[in-house]
Design a protein around this motif. Structure first.
Motif, mmCIF file in Angstrom:
data_model
loop_
_atom_site.group_PDB
_atom_site.id
_atom_site.type_symbol
_atom_site.label_atom_id
_atom_site.label_comp_id
_atom_site.label_asym_id
_atom_site.label_seq_id
_atom_site.Cartn_x
_atom_site.Cartn_y
_atom_site.Cartn_z
ATOM 1 N N ILE A 90 0.835 -1.196 0.000
ATOM 2 C CA ILE A 90 0.000 0.000 0.000
ATOM 3 C C ILE A 90 0.872 1.249 0.000
ATOM 4 N N ASN A 91 1.909 1.245 0.820
ATOM 5 C CA ASN A 91 2.804 2.396 0.929
ATOM 6 C C ASN A 91 3.474 2.708 -0.409
ATOM 7 N N GLU A 92 3.899 1.666 -1.114
ATOM 8 C CA GLU A 92 4.548 1.867 -2.412
ATOM 9 C C GLU A 92 3.546 2.372 -3.448
ATOM 10 N N ALA A 93 2.305 1.889 -3.376
ATOM 11 C CA ALA A 93 1.268 2.397 -4.278
ATOM 12 C C ALA A 93 1.042 3.893 -4.054
ATOM 13 N N ILE A 94 1.071 4.305 -2.792
ATOM 14 C CA ILE A 94 0.912 5.738 -2.476
ATOM 15 C C ILE A 94 2.084 6.534 -3.029
ATOM 16 N N ARG A 95 3.285 6.004 -2.938
ATOM 17 C CA ARG A 95 4.465 6.695 -3.472
ATOM 18 C C ARG A 95 4.358 6.869 -4.996
ATOM 19 N N VAL A 96 3.799 5.873 -5.673
ATOM 20 C CA VAL A 96 3.627 5.963 -7.127
ATOM 21 C C VAL A 96 2.701 7.130 -7.478
ATOM 22 N N VAL A 97 1.625 7.291 -6.697
ATOM 23 C CA VAL A 97 0.708 8.414 -6.912
ATOM 24 C C VAL A 97 1.398 9.729 -6.549
ATOM 25 N N GLU A 98 2.119 9.715 -5.446
ATOM 26 C CA GLU A 98 2.797 10.913 -4.948
ATOM 27 C C GLU A 98 3.783 11.479 -5.969
ATOM 28 N N GLU A 99 4.505 10.607 -6.651
ATOM 29 C CA GLU A 99 5.511 11.059 -7.616
ATOM 30 C C GLU A 99 4.917 11.359 -8.988
ATOM 31 N N GLY A 100 3.600 11.109 -9.152
ATOM 32 C CA GLY A 100 2.934 11.450 -10.396
ATOM 33 C C GLY A 100 3.047 10.416 -11.494
ATOM 34 N N THR A 101 3.497 9.229 -11.178
ATOM 35 C CA THR A 101 3.628 8.175 -12.188
ATOM 36 C C THR A 101 2.267 7.689 -12.675
#
Length: 280
Positions: free
Chosen positions: A194-205
């Motif tokens: 879940i945390n990595e999925a949030i990072r993907v959204v956070e970085e705009g990917t």
């Protein structure tokens, strides 16, 4: 034999646990500090059972409400054979509850926490007979999910473990017994995802919708990680990740800044109507 079960906390998890117990014909004492929350839990139980009957997941004659007694006092748990704490995911709150239960419950009662991450060993240290203490981590939503993660400590007796596993079978659940480690098994694997999925959204990917679509269609997830995070509660996700990072000193568990930002803003997921998705 477990004939009467106390459940502490009438929120989403506590209500669900009380419901599945009562549907199995087990007497339940549901305790919460708020009488209004108890009323809401009983209302939600009636609504949930009606929906499950419509989907043919429960027999028409099932009526759990007569099996559920509610109370705002922990003293009502004095005669229970098992007490399941399902209060907020805060260690100090849980510690206070188990300190109180130690003086209220009968000596033969099994004491359990539904915590998804907090050390059962630390909680059991507050109980005079730690051999009767273990973790019973129900999955959300409780009426639909088949798993109960049972967490034993070095002190948990075989009799305690067997009694809880047999109860799980009576509820139609599968109990998987694991050792007491930070976040146990499910969340130790799930929360970094879940945390990595949030990072993907956070970085705009990708957008939340794109992330969840990729993980459902490409990885076979029944629900995308961000939709699941909203259902769990973003505050709960943050709490678990914070605990895992402190306990394990591993950067994999350092919460994404966007997760903390959403929690600070009160965007906690389904329960507040907004998280990574809008639930109006």
């Amino acid at each position: 034999m477990i004939e009467q079960v106390g459940v502490i906390g009438a929120g989403q998890m506590g209500q669900g646990i009380a419901q599945v117990l009562a549907c199995a014909g087990i007497q339940v004492v549901l305790v919460d500090i708020s009488a209004e929350q108890l009323e809401l839990a009983l209302s939600r139980t009636a609504s949930s059972v009606a929906k499950l009957k419509e989907r043919n997941k429960l027999p028409v004659e099932c009526n759990p409400l007569p099996f559920i007694e509610s109370s705002v006092s922990l003293d009502a748990l004095a005669h229970c054979d098992l007490v399941v704490e399902a209060a907020t995911e805060d260690e100090m709150t849980k510690r206070k509850i188990f300190q109180a239960l130690n003086g209220i419950c009968k000596s033969s009662a099994i004491l359990a926490s539904n915590t998804s991450s907090i050390s059962i060993g630390r909680l059991s240290a507050l109980v005079d007979q730690p051999e009767r203490m273990l973790g019973v981590h129900f999955m959300n939503p409780v009426p639909l999910m088949a798993l109960i993660e049972v967490i034993t400590t070095k002190h948990t007796s075989e009799a305690t473990r067997v009694a809880v596993v047999e109860l799980a079978e009576k509820l139609g659940k599968t109990a998987v017994v694991v050792k007491d480690r930070p976040a146990f098994v499910l969340n130790r694997i799930l929360l970094p995802t879940i945390n990595e999925a949030i990072r993907v959204v956070e970085e705009g990917t990708a957008t939340p919708e794109q992330v969840d679509q990729i993980m459902t269609l490409g990885a076979g997830f029944p629900m995308g990680p961000l939709a699941l995070a909203d259902m769990i509660g973003l505050d709960t996700c943050l709490s678990i990740l914070d605990l895992m990072f402190v306990e394990m000193k591993d950067a994999r568990y350092l919460p994404a800044p966007l997760l903390r930002e959403y929690v600070v803003d009160g965007r906690l997921g389904k329960k507040t109507g907004e998280g990574f998705y809008n639930y109006d």
